[in-house]
Design a protein around this motif. Sequence first.
Motif, mmCIF file in Angstrom:
data_model
loop_
_atom_site.group_PDB
_atom_site.id
_atom_site.type_symbol
_atom_site.label_atom_id
_atom_site.label_comp_id
_atom_site.label_asym_id
_atom_site.label_seq_id
_atom_site.Cartn_x
_atom_site.Cartn_y
_atom_site.Cartn_z
ATOM 1 N N UNK A 159 0.856 -1.193 0.000
ATOM 2 C CA UNK A 159 0.000 0.000 0.000
ATOM 3 C C UNK A 159 0.889 1.238 0.000
ATOM 4 N N UNK A 160 0.856 2.007 -1.070
ATOM 5 C CA UNK A 160 1.704 3.204 -1.119
ATOM 6 C C UNK A 160 1.172 4.287 -0.184
ATOM 7 N N UNK A 161 2.085 5.090 0.329
ATOM 8 C CA UNK A 161 1.738 6.205 1.182
ATOM 9 C C UNK A 161 2.247 7.461 0.505
ATOM 10 N N UNK A 162 1.348 8.408 0.265
ATOM 11 C CA UNK A 162 1.703 9.643 -0.432
ATOM 12 C C UNK A 162 1.814 10.775 0.578
ATOM 13 N N UNK A 163 2.917 11.496 0.517
ATOM 14 C CA UNK A 163 3.147 12.630 1.410
ATOM 15 C C UNK A 163 3.374 13.855 0.545
ATOM 16 N N UNK A 164 2.516 14.840 0.732
ATOM 17 C CA UNK A 164 2.659 16.105 0.017
ATOM 18 C C UNK A 164 3.111 17.137 1.037
ATOM 19 N N UNK A 165 4.374 17.437 1.025
ATOM 20 C CA UNK A 165 4.873 18.412 1.988
ATOM 21 C C UNK A 165 5.267 19.695 1.270
ATOM 22 N N UNK A 166 5.505 20.690 2.041
ATOM 23 C CA UNK A 166 5.875 21.983 1.468
ATOM 24 C C UNK A 166 4.686 22.934 1.494
ATOM 25 N N UNK A 167 4.989 24.163 1.175
ATOM 26 C CA UNK A 167 3.958 25.198 1.199
ATOM 27 C C UNK A 167 3.139 25.222 -0.073
ATOM 28 N N UNK A 168 2.199 26.127 -0.088
ATOM 29 C CA UNK A 168 1.338 26.302 -1.252
ATOM 30 C C UNK A 168 2.142 27.032 -2.336
#
Length: 103
Positions: A29-38
């Motif tokens: 099961x992949x885990x997606x992490x979206x980090x950082x600002x807009x």
Amino acid sequence: NKQDGRMLANAHVVGSLRRILKLLHNKIRPLFVFDGGVPVLKKRISEARRQKVDYNARVLKRAAQKLLLNQLLQKKLAATLPQPPQPEPSSAPNLAPGFVLPS
């Protein structure tokens, strides 16, 4: 396309999807992490949309106020003007001369 040597449109999306599907096929099961600002562009677009919504709300409120004021003025004007005499209601409908309803 592999056969004619041309690049596939949206190849990065297709490649990512294939990798995700391969992981899922192997019961990972992949885990997606979206980090950082807009991103700056997204900030500008969001701000422009918010300003447009605010502007439209102000225009709508102004239009509603004008409509209400006009209705109040019409009622006030109608109350001050003398009312024309109303014709007495007749039982027979208004027909053009020469026309007679069957009995």
